[in-house]
Design a protein around this motif. Structure first.
Motif, mmCIF file in Angstrom:
data_model
loop_
_atom_site.group_PDB
_atom_site.id
_atom_site.type_symbol
_atom_site.label_atom_id
_atom_site.label_comp_id
_atom_site.label_asym_id
_atom_site.label_seq_id
_atom_site.Cartn_x
_atom_site.Cartn_y
_atom_site.Cartn_z
ATOM 1 N N TYR A 43 0.849 -1.187 0.000
ATOM 2 C CA TYR A 43 0.000 0.000 0.000
ATOM 3 C C TYR A 43 0.882 1.233 0.000
ATOM 4 O O TYR A 43 1.945 1.251 0.617
ATOM 5 C CB TYR A 43 -0.902 0.016 1.237
ATOM 6 N N LYS A 54 -4.395 10.300 -3.822
ATOM 7 C CA LYS A 54 -4.741 9.091 -4.566
ATOM 8 C C LYS A 54 -3.807 8.006 -4.050
ATOM 9 O O LYS A 54 -2.606 8.232 -3.942
ATOM 10 C CB LYS A 54 -4.538 9.310 -6.062
ATOM 11 N N ASP A 55 -4.364 6.841 -3.691
ATOM 12 C CA ASP A 55 -3.508 5.792 -3.158
ATOM 13 C C ASP A 55 -3.709 4.490 -3.922
ATOM 14 O O ASP A 55 -4.665 4.330 -4.667
ATOM 15 C CB ASP A 55 -3.726 5.587 -1.658
ATOM 16 N N THR A 77 -5.254 -2.174 -7.158
ATOM 17 C CA THR A 77 -6.399 -1.279 -6.980
ATOM 18 C C THR A 77 -5.899 0.140 -6.732
ATOM 19 O O THR A 77 -4.747 0.363 -6.358
ATOM 20 C CB THR A 77 -7.261 -1.712 -5.784
ATOM 21 N N ARG A 79 -7.540 4.231 -5.384
ATOM 22 C CA ARG A 79 -8.655 5.006 -4.849
ATOM 23 C C ARG A 79 -8.406 6.471 -5.139
ATOM 24 O O ARG A 79 -7.389 7.035 -4.751
ATOM 25 C CB ARG A 79 -8.809 4.801 -3.340
ATOM 26 N N GLU A 80 -9.340 7.077 -5.861
ATOM 27 C CA GLU A 80 -9.287 8.512 -6.133
ATOM 28 C C GLU A 80 -9.727 9.266 -4.884
ATOM 29 O O GLU A 80 -10.437 8.709 -4.033
ATOM 30 C CB GLU A 80 -10.217 8.853 -7.299
ATOM 31 N N GLY A 83 -13.329 8.958 -3.409
ATOM 32 C CA GLY A 83 -14.016 7.909 -4.152
ATOM 33 C C GLY A 83 -13.826 6.544 -3.537
ATOM 34 O O GLY A 83 -13.239 6.386 -2.470
ATOM 35 N N TRP A 84 -14.349 5.537 -4.238
ATOM 36 C CA TRP A 84 -14.240 4.160 -3.804
ATOM 37 C C TRP A 84 -13.014 3.523 -4.421
ATOM 38 O O TRP A 84 -12.528 3.949 -5.465
ATOM 39 C CB TRP A 84 -15.480 3.373 -4.231
ATOM 40 N N ARG A 85 -12.530 2.470 -3.807
ATOM 41 C CA ARG A 85 -11.393 1.726 -4.353
ATOM 42 C C ARG A 85 -11.866 0.919 -5.551
ATOM 43 O O ARG A 85 -12.875 0.241 -5.495
ATOM 44 C CB ARG A 85 -10.814 0.794 -3.275
ATOM 45 N N THR A 86 -11.145 1.005 -6.662
ATOM 46 C CA THR A 86 -11.500 0.283 -7.880
ATOM 47 C C THR A 86 -10.310 -0.589 -8.321
ATOM 48 O O THR A 86 -9.156 -0.240 -8.083
ATOM 49 C CB THR A 86 -11.850 1.244 -9.029
ATOM 50 N N GLN A 88 -7.752 -1.769 -10.830
ATOM 51 C CA GLN A 88 -7.104 -1.207 -12.006
ATOM 52 C C GLN A 88 -6.615 -2.294 -12.954
ATOM 53 O O GLN A 88 -6.691 -2.140 -14.159
ATOM 54 C CB GLN A 88 -5.927 -0.324 -11.597
#
Length: 95
Positions: A43, A54-55, A77, A79-80, A83-86, A88
């Motif tokens: 992480y 953004k992480d 993944t 996260r903006e 926002g939610w974690r998406t 990638q």
């Protein structure tokens, strides 16, 4: 002669990198032990400060089939800010 000097100067002038940094790649050991299973999570912040960061999070599961072959499944993944974690990307690798 001045053209050579100008060319050398332009080659060594620092510039800005516009690519986002990654979470980091694992460092693999020189040997494998058959039957070993590893789970790993990496992480880190990618861009921005504490308010608009953004992480990224990379999850990895690896299994050593022999002393010469290990296979891993990776899920990356991001996260903006706000926002939610998406997911990638997902990938399979053999080491």
């Amino acid at each position: 002669m001045w053209r050579l000097g100008l060319t050398c100067l332009l080659l060594f002038v620092p510039s800005v990198a516009f690519a986002e940094p990654g979470v980091g790649d694992p460092v693999y050991g020189a040997t494998l032990k058959r039957g070993t299973t590893e789970f790993e999570a990496r992480y880190g912040p990618l861009t921005g400060g504490s308010d608009d960061r953004k992480d990224g999070l990379t999850l990895e599961a690896e299994y050593a089939f022999s002393e010469r072959l290990a296979a891993a499944v990776l899920v990356e993944t991001a996260r903006e800010p706000g926002g939610w974690r998406t997911v990638q990307s997902t990938s399979i690798e053999a080491i």
